[in-house]
Enzyme design. Structure first.
Site, PDB file in Angstrom:
ATOM      1  N   GLU A   1      26.326  44.912  29.515  1.00  0.00           N
ATOM      2  CA  GLU A   1      25.920  43.502  29.504  1.00  0.00           C
ATOM      3  C   GLU A   1      26.512  42.787  28.270  1.00  0.00           C
ATOM      4  O   GLU A   1      26.486  43.349  27.166  1.00  0.00           O
ATOM      5  CB  GLU A   1      24.383  43.458  29.412  1.00  0.00           C
ATOM      6  CG  GLU A   1      23.783  42.069  29.302  1.00  0.00           C
ATOM      7  CD  GLU A   1      22.269  42.100  29.030  1.00  0.00           C
ATOM      8  OE1 GLU A   1      21.780  43.087  28.418  1.00  0.00           O
ATOM      9  OE2 GLU A   1      21.587  41.137  29.408  1.00  0.00           O
TER      10      GLU A   1
ATOM     11  N   LYS B   1      21.373  36.963  35.912  1.00  0.00           N
ATOM     12  CA  LYS B   1      20.190  37.748  35.516  1.00  0.00           C
ATOM     13  C   LYS B   1      18.902  36.972  35.804  1.00  0.00           C
ATOM     14  O   LYS B   1      18.745  35.819  35.350  1.00  0.00           O
ATOM     15  CB  LYS B   1      20.300  38.077  34.023  1.00  0.00           C
ATOM     16  CG  LYS B   1      19.255  39.030  33.484  1.00  0.00           C
ATOM     17  CD  LYS B   1      19.540  39.322  32.003  1.00  0.00           C
ATOM     18  CE  LYS B   1      18.606  40.305  31.371  1.00  0.00           C
ATOM     19  NZ  LYS B   1      18.930  40.524  29.944  1.00  0.00           N
TER      20      LYS B   1
ATOM     21  N   CYS C   1      19.974  44.861  32.659  1.00  0.00           N
ATOM     22  CA  CYS C   1      19.148  45.223  31.500  1.00  0.00           C
ATOM     23  C   CYS C   1      17.645  45.042  31.738  1.00  0.00           C
ATOM     24  O   CYS C   1      17.043  45.822  32.459  1.00  0.00           O
ATOM     25  CB  CYS C   1      19.638  44.436  30.273  1.00  0.00           C
ATOM     26  SG  CYS C   1      19.178  45.205  28.701  1.00  0.00           S
TER      27      CYS C   1
HETATM   28  N1  LIG Z   1      19.162  42.557  26.845  1.00  0.00           N
HETATM   29  C1  LIG Z   1      17.995  42.890  27.353  1.00  0.00           C
HETATM   30  O1  LIG Z   1      17.642  42.521  28.449  1.00  0.00           O
HETATM   31  C2  LIG Z   1      17.140  43.765  26.476  1.00  0.00           C
HETATM   32  C3  LIG Z   1      15.959  44.371  27.201  1.00  0.00           C
HETATM   33  C4  LIG Z   1      15.084  45.154  26.271  1.00  0.00           C
HETATM   34  O2  LIG Z   1      15.360  45.289  25.095  1.00  0.00           O
HETATM   35  C5  LIG Z   1      13.872  45.788  26.809  1.00  0.00           C
HETATM   36  O3  LIG Z   1      13.549  45.580  27.987  1.00  0.00           O
HETATM   37  O4  LIG Z   1      13.203  46.506  26.047  1.00  0.00           O
END
Ligand SMILES: NC(=O)CCC(=O)C(=O)O
Length: 272
Positions: A41, A119, A161
């Site tokens: 990502e 997202k 993510c």
């Molecule tokens: N970039 C993200 O979405 C980080 C997600 C995260 O750090 C978490 O779910 O814990």
């Protein structure tokens, strides 16, 4: 299906343009012979580089998209190019929107854009993504061409993510025919146990393969967790990266997913 995950490491000292060229070189070097290459990502603008996102935003067909399309074509692979900070066209920006999305891009071996996914679940609890980007609204499931078996495809669901924490998204993808989930990430080191646990959970509960490519290194004061992983539909870790920059190569037996669903038909017991 032969897959290579490129777990990119970066810090604050590498300019974005240099990183784009470097990562395109990695795709050209490691991609050939694989069906699919996956990147993390926001690897170009920086997963947690909130202050830079507006300056580093680009349209889908901007410089990052063009370089990634060329890299996919040169390597002859399907490329999940991770995500960009997408600067949307003004016509698609409603009042009150930021005009920015965290958008994943997938290119075919001919360099054509096959899919874009914005997202849906934004990370930051009121800061970061929710403050700076708009949430995607569309679940994206798509047939990807297998470069080493011309004419064959695999049906994959796209997510990014923090989405991994929301099981209902993956049920929707399953119901739309996905047998593989592709998850690029910038997941920090302190919660890496959640990252591995949730990837296994999504694989086991949906009887789908999870291909999850994380980031390494430290940028914007945040240490990334690495541990990119491929988990089979049975819940076995087929591959797991360490904490630094690494290319993880794995061969996935796609027939095993259908066999497992037949042998252990838990999905047939859902009560909707
Ligand atoms: N970039 C993200 O979405 C980080 C997600 C995260 O750090 C978490 O779910 O814990």
């Amino acid at each position: 299906m032969r897959v290579a995950l490129i777990q990119v490491a970066y810090g604050d000292d590498e300019p974005m343009d240099a990183r784009i060229e470097r990562v395109a070189g990695l795709v050209r070097e490691h991609g050939p012979g694989h069906d699919l290459v996956v990147l993390p990502e926001l690897w170009a603008p920086g997963g947690f580089a909130y202050r830079e996102w507006a300056d580093r935003a680009q349209p889908i067909d901007g410089p990052i998209g063009q370089v990634m399309s060329a890299a996919a074509r040169d390597a002859g692979v399907t490329l999940h190019a991770g995500s960009i900070v997408e600067q949307r066209e003004s016509s698609s920006v409603a009042d009150g929107d930021h005009g920015l999305s965290n958008t994943s891009l997938v290119y075919g071996p001919d360099g054509e854009l096959i899919a874009a996914y914005r997202k849906i679940h934004r990370f930051g609890f009121g800061a970061g993504e929710p403050r700076l980007m708009d949430a995607g609204e569309e679940v994206v499931v798509v047939d990807l061409p297998l470069a080493t078996s011309p004419g064959e495809t695999v049906r994959v669901g796209l997510s990014t993510c923090y989405d991994l924490r929301f099981p209902e998204l993956y049920r929707r993808q399953l119901d739309d025919g996905a047998s593989v989930f592709l998850v690029p990430a910038a997941w920090p080191a302190p919660r890496v146990r959640h990252w591995t646990l949730l990837a296994h959970a999504r694989a086991v509960e949906n009887q789908c393969v999870v291909i999850a490519c994380n980031t390494a290194g430290t940028h914007a004061g945040t240490e990334m967790g690495g541990h990119s992983q491929v988990v089979s539909a049975k819940g076995d870790a087929l591959a797991m990266a360490g904490t630094g920059e690494e290319v993880v190569r794995v061969e996935i037996d796609l027939d095993e997913t259908a066999q497992w669903r037949e042998q252990f038909p838990v999905l047939a017991d859902r009560r909707l």
